[in-house]
Scaffold this motif. Structure first.
Motif, PDB file in Angstrom:
ATOM      1  N   GLY A  25       3.169   7.772   9.592  1.00  0.00           N
ATOM      2  CA  GLY A  25       3.236   6.693   8.852  1.00  0.00           C
ATOM      3  C   GLY A  25       4.274   5.510   9.345  1.00  0.00           C
ATOM      4  N   CYS A  26       4.152   5.324  10.512  1.00  0.00           N
ATOM      5  CA  CYS A  26       4.567   4.312  11.497  1.00  0.00           C
ATOM      6  C   CYS A  26       3.695   3.054  10.724  1.00  0.00           C
ATOM      7  CB  CYS A  26       4.919   4.904  12.829  1.00  0.00           C
ATOM      8  SG  CYS A  26       6.113   5.795  13.131  1.00  0.00           S
ATOM      9  N   ILE A  27       4.570   1.846  10.637  1.00  0.00           N
ATOM     10  CA  ILE A  27       4.076   0.821  10.098  1.00  0.00           C
ATOM     11  C   ILE A  27       3.512   0.145  11.494  1.00  0.00           C
ATOM     12  CG2 ILE A  27       4.920   0.612   8.234  1.00  0.00           C
ATOM     13  CD1 ILE A  27       5.862  -1.913   9.521  1.00  0.00           C
ATOM     14  N   ILE A 142      12.026   2.773   6.096  1.00  0.00           N
ATOM     15  CA  ILE A 142      10.956   1.818   5.508  1.00  0.00           C
ATOM     16  C   ILE A 142       9.778   1.685   6.741  1.00  0.00           C
ATOM     17  CG2 ILE A 142       9.599  -0.777   5.237  1.00  0.00           C
ATOM     18  CD1 ILE A 142      12.362  -1.214   3.184  1.00  0.00           C
ATOM     19  N   TYR A 216      -3.476  -2.460   9.182  1.00  0.00           N
ATOM     20  CA  TYR A 216      -2.107  -1.173   8.850  1.00  0.00           C
ATOM     21  C   TYR A 216      -0.608  -2.527   8.399  1.00  0.00           C
ATOM     22  CZ  TYR A 216      -0.021   2.696   7.278  1.00  0.00           C
ATOM     23  OH  TYR A 216       0.744   3.678   6.395  1.00  0.00           O
ATOM     24  N   GLN A 219      -0.447  -4.923   5.874  1.00  0.00           N
ATOM     25  CA  GLN A 219      -0.455  -4.499   4.524  1.00  0.00           C
ATOM     26  C   GLN A 219       0.499  -3.451   4.039  1.00  0.00           C
ATOM     27  OE1 GLN A 219      -3.319  -1.291   4.297  1.00  0.00           O
ATOM     28  NE2 GLN A 219      -2.191  -0.087   2.430  1.00  0.00           N
ATOM     29  N   LYS A 220       1.434  -3.708   4.816  1.00  0.00           N
ATOM     30  CA  LYS A 220       2.474  -2.890   5.069  1.00  0.00           C
ATOM     31  C   LYS A 220       3.993  -3.575   4.809  1.00  0.00           C
ATOM     32  CE  LYS A 220       1.452   1.317   4.877  1.00  0.00           C
ATOM     33  NZ  LYS A 220       1.638   2.315   2.707  1.00  0.00           N
ATOM     34  N   GLU A 223       3.354  -5.114   1.368  1.00  0.00           N
ATOM     35  CA  GLU A 223       4.231  -4.491   0.667  1.00  0.00           C
ATOM     36  C   GLU A 223       5.775  -4.252   0.505  1.00  0.00           C
ATOM     37  OE1 GLU A 223       4.579   0.684   0.158  1.00  0.00           O
ATOM     38  OE2 GLU A 223       2.543  -0.439   0.774  1.00  0.00           O
ATOM     39  N   HIS A 224       6.736  -4.640   1.951  1.00  0.00           N
ATOM     40  CA  HIS A 224       7.388  -4.141   1.790  1.00  0.00           C
ATOM     41  C   HIS A 224       8.277  -5.386   2.214  1.00  0.00           C
ATOM     42  CE1 HIS A 224       7.469  -0.182   1.495  1.00  0.00           C
ATOM     43  NE2 HIS A 224       6.862   0.307   2.820  1.00  0.00           N
ATOM     44  N   LYS A 229       3.687 -12.127   6.229  1.00  0.00           N
ATOM     45  CA  LYS A 229       2.794 -11.269   7.240  1.00  0.00           C
ATOM     46  C   LYS A 229       2.328 -12.755   7.420  1.00  0.00           C
ATOM     47  CE  LYS A 229      -1.219 -11.511   4.865  1.00  0.00           C
ATOM     48  NZ  LYS A 229      -2.052 -10.566   3.541  1.00  0.00           N
TER      49      LYS A 229
END
Length: 292
Positions: A25-27, A142, A216, A219-220, A223-224, A229
């Protein structure tokens, strides 16, 4: 998870990937990029069902022994490896046929196979490569959420040191505005110095983003790291290479510390080291030659 029969398992350059996709799951993972033409969801791990049989056939027919590399595109110690033991079975073959090994991971599951790594290293050369990007374990959770935190990976390096197994740290990627700080880099270097790593592998401070990977990652970020972005887009647009504004300062620190502690940080030298097959007899002869 799904299975697929494949035609070959070892590339012309002796690279091997037993799985396709990843559960860590590494961003920032480049392997998500659409250019690799993956025909399934990234988290739906493709298991190369006949990998072990193909590897034995390949190794038994190779005229010249060499270093087998694994972990470049998919970590050999994904969560499902704990039960499937694909990687372990392949390491048993590499050990039996007395080939060398250069293995890359982020997982402390590699310690399960310490007996095989030691056995390979006793006959030839086993190089364990561990990725360290984020000194702060909470931030690491994270950025690399489904794999062991950096402090546990550092302990893996210490155990390899204690067992005489050479290690190389991939200090990449370093994400702009997230972990591209002097504190982070110095913290990672302290781990490397303590573990007496052979080398630190990196090119520059920053990250690369391509189609599939970029979406992706953003998106992360939303989220975090709300608002980050937009900062990325404003600074980098759709660039492939996203260098950190702190690159020059941080790279200078890495080079200075590596020189101070005798750690190799030239990427071409490290890749040559990992590719070079050596028996213990040859290595002992070279050591004697250097002494004389």
């Amino acid at each position: 998870m799904h299975y697929k029969e494949v035609k070959s398992i070892v590339s012309p350059s002796n690279g091997m990937n037993l799985y396709r996709g990843c559960s860590h799951g590494c961003i920032y993972c480049d392997s998500r990029s659409t250019c690799y033409n993956m025909q399934h969801d990234f988290e739906d791990i493709e298991v190369k069902a006949n990998a072990v049989e193909l590897l034995e056939k390949t190794l038994s027919h190779k005229r010249n022994k060499g270093m087998i590399g694994t972990g470049a595109m998919s970590d050999p110690y994904l969560h499902l490896e704990k039960e499937l033991q694909h990687t372990r079975k392949c390491l048993e073959l590499i050990d039996r046929y007395e080939f060398g090994l250069a293995i890359q991971t982020k997982s402390d599951l590699i310690l399960r196979d310490l007996d095989l790594l030691k056995s390979i290293n006793e006959k030839t050369k086993c190089v364990v490569q561990m990725t360290l990007t984020t000194y702060d374990d909470e931030l690491c959770k994270i950025i690399e959420p489904n794999v062991c935190v950096t402090s546990k990976r550092a302990e893996v390096l210490n155990i390899m040191r204690d067992n005489g197994i050479p290690t190389i740290v991939w200090m990449t990627p370093i994400l702009p505005f997230i972990n591209d700080t002097e504190d982070n880099i110095r913290g990672l270097i302290r781990y490397c110095v303590k573990a007496k790593v052979y080398g630190i592998l990196l090119w520059n401070m920053g990250v690369t983003l391509r189609e599939g990977d970029r979406e992706y990652f953003y998106q992360k970020l939303d989220e975090h790291f709300p608002g980050l972005k937009e900062r990325y887009i404003a600074m980098y647009g759709n660039q492939y290479i996203l260098p950190s504004p702190n690159n020059d300062k941080l790279m200078k620190i890495v080079r200075q510390e590596c020189k101070k502690h005798g750690i190799v940080c030239e990427s071409d030298v490290l890749f040559e080291y990992m590719k070079k097959f050596e028996t213990k007899v040859n290595m002992e002869q070279m050591s004697l030659f250097d002494y004389l």
